[in-house]
Design a protein around this motif. Sequence first.
Motif, PDB file in Angstrom:
ATOM      1  N   ARG A 101       0.837  -1.178   0.000  1.00  0.00           N
ATOM      2  CA  ARG A 101       0.000   0.000   0.000  1.00  0.00           C
ATOM      3  C   ARG A 101       0.883   1.243   0.000  1.00  0.00           C
ATOM      4  O   ARG A 101       2.093   1.168   0.246  1.00  0.00           O
ATOM      5  N   THR A 102       0.299   2.380  -0.304  1.00  0.00           N
ATOM      6  CA  THR A 102       0.990   3.661  -0.183  1.00  0.00           C
ATOM      7  C   THR A 102       0.233   4.473   0.863  1.00  0.00           C
ATOM      8  O   THR A 102      -1.000   4.455   0.901  1.00  0.00           O
ATOM      9  N   ASN A 103       0.996   5.153   1.723  1.00  0.00           N
ATOM     10  CA  ASN A 103       0.360   5.915   2.794  1.00  0.00           C
ATOM     11  C   ASN A 103       0.208   7.382   2.418  1.00  0.00           C
ATOM     12  O   ASN A 103       1.045   7.937   1.701  1.00  0.00           O
ATOM     13  N   ASN A 104      -0.848   7.983   2.946  1.00  0.00           N
ATOM     14  CA  ASN A 104      -1.061   9.408   2.701  1.00  0.00           C
ATOM     15  C   ASN A 104      -0.058  10.205   3.551  1.00  0.00           C
ATOM     16  O   ASN A 104      -0.027  10.050   4.779  1.00  0.00           O
ATOM     17  N   PRO A 105       0.783  11.033   2.928  1.00  0.00           N
ATOM     18  CA  PRO A 105       1.822  11.741   3.696  1.00  0.00           C
ATOM     19  C   PRO A 105       1.258  12.655   4.788  1.00  0.00           C
ATOM     20  O   PRO A 105       1.960  12.972   5.746  1.00  0.00           O
ATOM     21  N   TRP A 106      -0.008  13.060   4.671  1.00  0.00           N
ATOM     22  CA  TRP A 106      -0.586  13.952   5.680  1.00  0.00           C
ATOM     23  C   TRP A 106      -1.091  13.182   6.890  1.00  0.00           C
ATOM     24  O   TRP A 106      -1.327  13.755   7.949  1.00  0.00           O
ATOM     25  N   ASP A 107      -1.274  11.899   6.728  1.00  0.00           N
ATOM     26  CA  ASP A 107      -1.668  11.009   7.827  1.00  0.00           C
ATOM     27  C   ASP A 107      -1.461   9.596   7.304  1.00  0.00           C
ATOM     28  O   ASP A 107      -2.264   9.102   6.492  1.00  0.00           O
ATOM     29  N   THR A 108      -0.398   8.965   7.753  1.00  0.00           N
ATOM     30  CA  THR A 108      -0.021   7.683   7.156  1.00  0.00           C
ATOM     31  C   THR A 108      -1.015   6.570   7.479  1.00  0.00           C
ATOM     32  O   THR A 108      -0.903   5.469   6.957  1.00  0.00           O
ATOM     33  N   GLY A 109      -2.000   6.860   8.275  1.00  0.00           N
ATOM     34  CA  GLY A 109      -3.061   5.894   8.534  1.00  0.00           C
ATOM     35  C   GLY A 109      -4.190   6.021   7.515  1.00  0.00           C
ATOM     36  O   GLY A 109      -5.182   5.307   7.597  1.00  0.00           O
ATOM     37  N   ARG A 110      -4.024   6.938   6.610  1.00  0.00           N
ATOM     38  CA  ARG A 110      -5.084   7.171   5.616  1.00  0.00           C
ATOM     39  C   ARG A 110      -4.599   6.849   4.202  1.00  0.00           C
ATOM     40  O   ARG A 110      -3.398   6.860   3.931  1.00  0.00           O
ATOM     41  N   VAL A 111      -5.589   6.606   3.338  1.00  0.00           N
ATOM     42  CA  VAL A 111      -5.275   6.261   1.949  1.00  0.00           C
ATOM     43  C   VAL A 111      -4.804   7.521   1.208  1.00  0.00           C
ATOM     44  O   VAL A 111      -5.217   8.633   1.546  1.00  0.00           O
ATOM     45  N   PRO A 112      -3.972   7.340   0.186  1.00  0.00           N
ATOM     46  CA  PRO A 112      -3.522   8.477  -0.611  1.00  0.00           C
ATOM     47  C   PRO A 112      -4.490   8.782  -1.752  1.00  0.00           C
ATOM     48  O   PRO A 112      -4.280   9.727  -2.509  1.00  0.00           O
ATOM     49  N   GLY A 113      -5.525   7.961  -1.894  1.00  0.00           N
ATOM     50  CA  GLY A 113      -6.374   8.061  -3.080  1.00  0.00           C
ATOM     51  C   GLY A 113      -5.773   7.244  -4.210  1.00  0.00           C
ATOM     52  O   GLY A 113      -4.714   6.616  -4.049  1.00  0.00           O
ATOM     53  N   GLY A 114      -6.472   7.222  -5.321  1.00  0.00           N
ATOM     54  CA  GLY A 114      -5.947   6.422  -6.431  1.00  0.00           C
ATOM     55  C   GLY A 114      -6.674   6.722  -7.718  1.00  0.00           C
ATOM     56  O   GLY A 114      -7.554   7.574  -7.728  1.00  0.00           O
ATOM     57  N   SER A 115      -6.308   6.161  -8.781  1.00  0.00           N
ATOM     58  CA  SER A 115      -5.312   5.111  -8.805  1.00  0.00           C
ATOM     59  C   SER A 115      -3.873   5.616  -8.820  1.00  0.00           C
ATOM     60  O   SER A 115      -2.956   4.857  -8.522  1.00  0.00           O
ATOM     61  N   SER A 116      -3.653   6.927  -9.132  1.00  0.00           N
ATOM     62  CA  SER A 116      -2.274   7.419  -9.173  1.00  0.00           C
ATOM     63  C   SER A 116      -1.807   7.836  -7.785  1.00  0.00           C
ATOM     64  O   SER A 116      -1.180   8.887  -7.613  1.00  0.00           O
ATOM     65  N   GLY A 117      -2.097   7.017  -6.781  1.00  0.00           N
ATOM     66  CA  GLY A 117      -1.800   7.380  -5.397  1.00  0.00           C
ATOM     67  C   GLY A 117      -0.317   7.542  -5.134  1.00  0.00           C
ATOM     68  O   GLY A 117       0.099   8.416  -4.351  1.00  0.00           O
ATOM     69  N   GLY A 118       0.512   6.728  -5.749  1.00  0.00           N
ATOM     70  CA  GLY A 118       1.949   6.812  -5.541  1.00  0.00           C
ATOM     71  C   GLY A 118       2.509   8.133  -6.041  1.00  0.00           C
ATOM     72  O   GLY A 118       3.334   8.767  -5.369  1.00  0.00           O
ATOM     73  N   SER A 119       2.050   8.567  -7.210  1.00  0.00           N
ATOM     74  CA  SER A 119       2.541   9.823  -7.788  1.00  0.00           C
ATOM     75  C   SER A 119       2.137  11.004  -6.911  1.00  0.00           C
ATOM     76  O   SER A 119       2.948  11.899  -6.639  1.00  0.00           O
ATOM     77  N   ALA A 120       0.872  11.008  -6.448  1.00  0.00           N
ATOM     78  CA  ALA A 120       0.384  12.100  -5.605  1.00  0.00           C
ATOM     79  C   ALA A 120       1.141  12.128  -4.281  1.00  0.00           C
ATOM     80  O   ALA A 120       1.589  13.188  -3.812  1.00  0.00           O
ATOM     81  N   LEU A 130      -6.286  22.785   4.594  1.00  0.00           N
ATOM     82  CA  LEU A 130      -6.788  21.639   5.355  1.00  0.00           C
ATOM     83  C   LEU A 130      -8.264  21.832   5.699  1.00  0.00           C
ATOM     84  O   LEU A 130      -8.708  22.944   5.986  1.00  0.00           O
ATOM     85  N   ALA A 131      -8.995  20.729   5.656  1.00  0.00           N
ATOM     86  CA  ALA A 131     -10.415  20.784   5.994  1.00  0.00           C
ATOM     87  C   ALA A 131     -10.585  20.948   7.507  1.00  0.00           C
ATOM     88  O   ALA A 131      -9.696  20.590   8.282  1.00  0.00           O
ATOM     89  N   THR A 132     -11.738  21.506   7.870  1.00  0.00           N
ATOM     90  CA  THR A 132     -11.915  21.928   9.256  1.00  0.00           C
ATOM     91  C   THR A 132     -12.100  20.770  10.239  1.00  0.00           C
ATOM     92  O   THR A 132     -11.704  20.862  11.397  1.00  0.00           O
ATOM     93  N   GLN A 133     -12.702  19.659   9.782  1.00  0.00           N
ATOM     94  CA  GLN A 133     -12.977  18.550  10.698  1.00  0.00           C
ATOM     95  C   GLN A 133     -11.855  17.516  10.697  1.00  0.00           C
ATOM     96  O   GLN A 133     -11.291  17.180  11.728  1.00  0.00           O
ATOM     97  N   SER A 134     -11.568  16.996   9.481  1.00  0.00           N
ATOM     98  CA  SER A 134     -10.594  15.903   9.383  1.00  0.00           C
ATOM     99  C   SER A 134      -9.154  16.402   9.452  1.00  0.00           C
ATOM    100  O   SER A 134      -8.242  15.611   9.666  1.00  0.00           O
ATOM    101  N   HIS A 135      -8.974  17.707   9.241  1.00  0.00           N
ATOM    102  CA  HIS A 135      -7.638  18.306   9.163  1.00  0.00           C
ATOM    103  C   HIS A 135      -6.773  17.654   8.099  1.00  0.00           C
ATOM    104  O   HIS A 135      -5.558  17.591   8.224  1.00  0.00           O
ATOM    105  N   MET A 136      -7.452  17.146   7.073  1.00  0.00           N
ATOM    106  CA  MET A 136      -6.757  16.573   5.915  1.00  0.00           C
ATOM    107  C   MET A 136      -6.908  17.540   4.743  1.00  0.00           C
ATOM    108  O   MET A 136      -7.822  18.363   4.712  1.00  0.00           O
TER     109      MET A 136
END
Lengths: 503, 516
Positions: A141-160, A447-453
Amino acid sequence: MASLDSLSAAQIAAGVAQGDFTATEVAQAALDAIDSREKDVQAFLQVSADLALEAAKRTDARRAAGEKLGPLAGVPVAFKDNMHLVGTRTTCASKMLANYDSVFTATCVQRLLDAGATPVGKTNMDEFAFGSTTESSAFHRTNNPWDTGRVPGGSSGGSAAAVAAGEATLALGSDTGGSIRQPASFCGVVGMKPTYGAVSRYGVVAFGSSLDQVGPFGRRVEDVALAMNALTAEGADPLDSTSQNCAVDFLEHLDDPVEGLTVGVVPQLMEAKGLSQEVRDALTAAVASLASQGARVVEVELPNIASAIAAYYVIAPCEAFSNLARFDGVRYGYQEPDCQTLAEQTSLSRAHGFGEEAKRRQMLGAYLLSSGVYEKYYYPAQQVRTLITQDYARAYQKCDVILLPSAPTTAWRFGDVSDPTQMYASDMFTISNNICGNGGISVPLGLATQSHMPVSAQLQGPAFSDRRLLRFARAIERGVDQGLGLGGGAPVAPDFAGRGGDL
Amino acid sequence: MKKLQEVLRDWEAVIGLEVHTELTTLDTKMFCNCRLSHDDPPNTNVCPVCLGMPGALPVPNRKAIQSIVMAGLATNCQIMKHSMFYRKHYFYPDMAKNFQTTQGPVAFCMHGHLDLSVEGEGAAERPEWESTAGDGTPVERAADGSYTVPIRILRIHMEEDAAKMVHSGGTEGRITGASESFIDYNRCGTPLIELVTEPDLRTPEEARLFMEDLQQTFRTLGISDCSLESGSMRCDGNISLRRRGETRLGTKAEMKNINSFKSLHDALEYEICRQAEVLEEGGIIYQETRHWEPSHHRTVVMRVKETEDDYRLFPDPDLAPFDLTDDFINEARARIPELPHAKRDRYVRDFGLKPADARQLAGDPATAALFESAVALVKPGEKDAAKVQATVANVMVNLLPGHEGVSAEQVFSLARLLATDAITFAQAREVLEAVDGTDDDPERVVDERGMRQVSDTSALAPIVEEVLARCQDQVNQYHDGNKKVVGYLVGQCMKASKGKGNPKLFNQMLREALEA
């Protein structure tokens, strides 16, 4: 001492050209950043250190010889692993192609290299680009750099993720239903899906040929415009008969004001079921920002847009079934050992070479194309395609661009969404643009107000008005910069900034 | 089994052809820049596109589309300005992508026809009662039984050829039981046009003639070498029988492995007779593919089609639909030379050729060109001009086949020698052998070898007199009514003249003398 984290692509190219630092030093800094950050992000399937250093050395040699350097001289660039680059494997994140060495270099990759870019590696993705989280990669898997417990999205998640973590200044992705814009939104970077035909698809492993489009990721709108120049400057690619000449200078007019231009908002989409409040609030603020810069805001209708997902999940699987038929294990790719007949080998190589989602989409496509079924689904899907294209054409009589969310929510935690159809619904705001072939761009709103993502706005425009999209995107970026006091563009995710990458 | 003539008294044979033609005269493949070749080492003309490597994309060959438009115009088809490529899926390694790029419901060329002229013995195959063409028009017969019938063409579409596969270790080269299979992708992606006729053919001879006409037409267009032997032109025959007067179609069988005109005729003839026998014995015909075995002179079952294959046809998203412009079509039209049919009619009209001879000369572009160059050397005012012209045709039809290196000048010279009775037909054959592949003038060869016939009556008269005087027995026989004996006397004259006298003249002079 500078850090790669704070340099734009243009600044790196200028620094190399002026001799502030060498391309080799930049390459080493990028490889150093990857080295210290990659274990937490896992954005790459392959880091091409040798290729990067060779390319940088060539750039430095050219400078030493007094040659004019390209506009991306020394800029570290990552490529989604469905793009061929000789000297690397192209796996599409699939067991099927785990050991597949690129036999030629994709036009989009070559054009960036010709502009002087330094290739740092191949990024993770959903298997064959089927997915919205990069979780269907056969490797990791690839981790979201803003919160490594979250998905980076996809399908180009690695590039993002690579761009968001500061492992590369630019990256290329491919977008069939939102695969650039949605991960860009999740990872808080700029991601552009140009108009279909603007960028050559030659050398990019096809998913849905009539929907696929290659585009750049960057942390600044300017970097994305610079990449667009490199991708399109040479005009149509003779090797891709669907590519078109759309060479304009995407940097020209980038900073022009949007005063007097019109931005359309679709009320139906702003009230869509599933759209989170924090995303809606961020969008409202973005509209206000454009209005405060003098843009006119109008409401427009896209009456048939609700059918876009249904049409997409007919057209895309049909094309995917057909495009992936070639993977039979006969001449390359995974081959099932010890088979007695050709039919057995073909069958088992495919059964064991492809992952679940890849098989699900291909079986769906095989069913939808079978006689008797084809007439019932494929024709109506194409009719929907026409209707949606007409909807957009009507809307663009009233506005220059349309502003809408990139994704209904910010990045979710691993495991939170497992039902495929729920996953498919996360593409609700991006898919329609692939259906009609128009361009779209995702721009960070902070960053969004609730999730801070990270949360983003998406801008869509008529076909081949990609320069206008970039101008609006730059206007939004300006607004965000002023509001947050940032010095230009989105930052590297805080957990990763400053870890290696010193220049 | 009954004979064909007998079967066709009671049964109507309904025949349709599917003809695949490789566009061998093009330089490159259908969707990539690989060279077209028939004899290069295996897998030397390949690239990511024709090998179906991931990420490769097709780019259509403009010249191939020009060729198919020419084929359509030459066969009276409607040229469809708007058409597209489709993908036809099947899993087999001879198609690298596991789909063939071909056309869908609308082909580049639709609804054409060729008018078939059937003469001589072949015309007798069609029974007298079969007096309507497939399109419903009446078939009129000339006094000698010859007739012309329109054969409708459903469509001609563009596609790519598959790779060549060779299986070793199994039976008869089939994959079943083979220990190794080899694939040569040189052929994969070769531009191929497929012509499908309506089921308008009624006899094996009509089918054979149709194929011949098609071969001649495509060769004249210069779009293919059309070799049945090498497989650059391939033909499948669909055939079913129905009782005389019945309008519903019977179950058809498909004939494969037809690689000569004779095979086409013989396979259809065999299959018509086989089906009649099965039906007359109360059996049923299965929808199946049958393999023609020329050595055993029979067809055998290849595979039975129980269900239609599902090819999952859909428009190829990598290739934009075509909008052919009038300019493009007109450009193709302008490239079409005089076609065999028109040429044939002109030869009959202008040179008084027999239709069969005209057909032979007009059919092959190189032969037609040679004929016309040779005929052009005959000066209109020249003595015996018409006779020399006719003799040029005679030489071309009867002597020339098998001789590749003969020039128009040599043909003309030879024809003049024959027309002026300077040499006999048998001698002409010898002269032709001598000049084939050289620059030699037949006149010179004739002189060198002392072949020139003496046609001067004053020089021949003494010989005639001498022979008549010597052969009193034969003279008496002649007067007793045995006119054939003249042949013997001519022989004696020839011998006496050491072969140089003109036999026709001897014959004439002997008769005159005997009747006097």
